[in-house]
Structures are given as C-alpha cells and as structure tokens.
Write a protein that holds these residues in place. Sequence first.
Motif, short mmCIF file in Angstrom:
data_model
loop_
_atom_site.label_atom_id
_atom_site.label_comp_id
_atom_site.label_asym_id
_atom_site.label_seq_id
_atom_site.Cartn_x
_atom_site.Cartn_y
_atom_site.Cartn_z
N SER A 1 -21.48 1.26 24.35
CA SER A 1 -21.24 2.79 23.90
C SER A 1 -20.36 3.61 24.98
CB SER A 1 -22.68 3.31 23.43
OG SER A 1 -23.28 3.71 24.74
N ALA A 2 -19.93 4.66 24.58
CA ALA A 2 -19.10 5.46 25.29
C ALA A 2 -20.07 6.08 26.51
CB ALA A 2 -18.46 6.71 24.64
N ALA A 3 -21.16 6.27 26.34
CA ALA A 3 -22.36 6.69 27.01
C ALA A 3 -22.81 5.92 28.09
CB ALA A 3 -23.50 7.12 26.20
N SER B 1 -15.00 2.40 24.25
CA SER B 1 -14.19 3.56 24.60
C SER B 1 -15.05 4.42 25.51
CB SER B 1 -13.64 4.04 23.35
OG SER B 1 -14.77 4.65 22.39
N GLY B 2 -14.58 5.42 25.77
CA GLY B 2 -15.23 6.81 26.52
C GLY B 2 -14.86 6.72 27.81
N SER C 1 -12.63 7.86 31.02
CA SER C 1 -11.74 8.94 31.09
C SER C 1 -10.88 8.47 32.43
CB SER C 1 -12.25 10.28 31.75
OG SER C 1 -12.80 10.25 32.93
N LYS D 1 -18.63 7.99 14.98
CA LYS D 1 -17.94 7.79 16.14
C LYS D 1 -18.07 9.12 16.97
CE LYS D 1 -13.82 6.05 18.51
NZ LYS D 1 -14.74 4.95 19.54
N ASP E 1 -17.45 9.78 20.47
CA ASP E 1 -16.12 10.23 21.40
C ASP E 1 -15.26 10.51 20.72
OD1 ASP E 1 -16.37 7.40 20.88
OD2 ASP E 1 -14.60 7.30 22.37
N SER F 1 -10.49 8.78 20.67
CA SER F 1 -10.90 7.54 20.81
C SER F 1 -10.07 6.94 21.99
CB SER F 1 -10.57 6.86 19.74
OG SER F 1 -8.95 6.67 19.60
N ARG G 1 -6.67 7.91 23.81
CA ARG G 1 -6.34 8.18 25.08
C ARG G 1 -5.40 7.27 25.93
NH1 ARG G 1 -10.17 11.28 27.66
NH2 ARG G 1 -11.82 12.22 26.42
N SER H 1 -8.33 14.88 16.35
CA SER H 1 -9.41 13.94 16.11
C SER H 1 -9.70 14.04 14.77
CB SER H 1 -10.31 13.82 17.24
OG SER H 1 -9.62 13.16 18.33
#
Length: 252
Positions: free
Chosen positions: A64-66, A87-88, A90, A145, A147, A150, A154, A193
Amino acid sequence: MSLAGATGWVGQPLAAAIEAAEDLELVAAVARRARGERLGGLTICGSVEEALAIPSDVFVDYTSAAAVKEHVLAAVRAGRHVVVGSSGLSDDDFREIDPAARSANVGVLAVGNFAITAALLQRFAVEAARHLSSWEIIDSAYEGKMDAPSGTARELAWRLSEVRAPDVEVPVEKTVGDVAARGAAVNQSRIHSIRLPGYTIGVEVRFGRQHERLTLSYDGGPGATPYVEGTLLAIRKVREFTGVVRGMDRIL
C-alpha cells in the motif's frame, strides 16, 4: 525472492508466476491478514521483517501507499534489491531511498505502472513534449484508491519534467474562482485525479498548441496480467542496477 502483498490483486497471480518460472524462486511471502496460511509450499509471513529474515536477493512490494516507503528502506538495509509495485512514493522519498540503496550496493526499480503499454505511453509522451510545450495530465482510478495522483501519473509528470516545464498562458495563482480546479502541481505538470466506480487505473496526457492538439491515453483493465509480466521483467533486471531507477521504459 520475497513478495509483500502476496495475496493481493497483483500479488497472488505474481506469486503463481514466480513459482512457475524456472529461473526464479519465491522463498518468502508477506500478507498481514493471511499470516500462517499456506501459499504453495510457503507459510505466509505476517510482516516484512519476518520475510527479510529469510535469505533472498530481491524484495518485491505490492502492499500500500502508506507502507511502501518503510518496506523499501527495510529491504535496502537488509541488502536486498527492490522492485516497487506499490504507488505512493514521492520525489522526496526517492531522494531518501537512492543514497541508501547506493550505500548498500543494491538497485531499486520503481516505475509506477509495470504494464508495457503504460511504459510506451510514457515514452511517446516524452517525445511529444520535445515538440509540444503545453500539456496537462488526467489521472483516473477506481473509487477506493487512496493515494492521488497515482504512481502512474506521478512518474509521467517526473519524466516530462526531464524534458521541460509546460508553458501556461495564465499563471495558476491568477485563476479567477477556485485555484484547486486547476489540479495539483506535480513536477510542474498539472494533474487532475478522478476516482470513480468502473475504473481500474489509467492516465491521459493532453498536449495543445495553436490550431491542434494531441492526446495520449492509457487504460488498464480489470485483469492483473500486464502488471505481472512487467514485474517479472523488473525482477530479472533489478540486479543490474545500483540506486533508484525510475521508468519502465528504462528497462525495456
């Protein structure tokens, strides 16, 4: 290799594909909610730390993004090459991960979307940006979703920023009305988004100049096959790199 998110939408068919491959071996699988259950000949681990205690050379994350950043750094510290399917992350996250990976002499492949068609869109968009100076990005995904934008969007914005910043006729801060309607600024591109039922994952980049326009669009379907094929390629390639490598087209 180790696979986190082994019972997920991509993780489950990916685990089966790894086990079916003659040149790959799955030695650890992570799925927090399925801890102790069986996956082929493996007992599923409940944490990344448990999986990293088992010797392997590549760690794949489809969680997960988290959680992805923590997982990637843990794998790098454990001396594993990493393929990032979540994903997620930066730009700041990648700037933190890259020196850690170089110090550990391992590669980290993070492409946002492992589908070959998504990689082709990115390549075509980079070429278009060399000739068309104005564009905006539309990012679409399923309603659940969390985040945004996506990883696919990005990564596209990041690759376009390597060519140039897009021209904008009216500065966004001079928008009359709600500035948020102009989308988020990501690597100088505007990204809008959309999160709705009926979508899986998609990205569209619209280029425009006087008297003409060009639209490039990618739409992923409900099946995980394209992501499995791309991830297998990344698993086989990641050992060739040191540090962070972004962009599926970089390994085609």
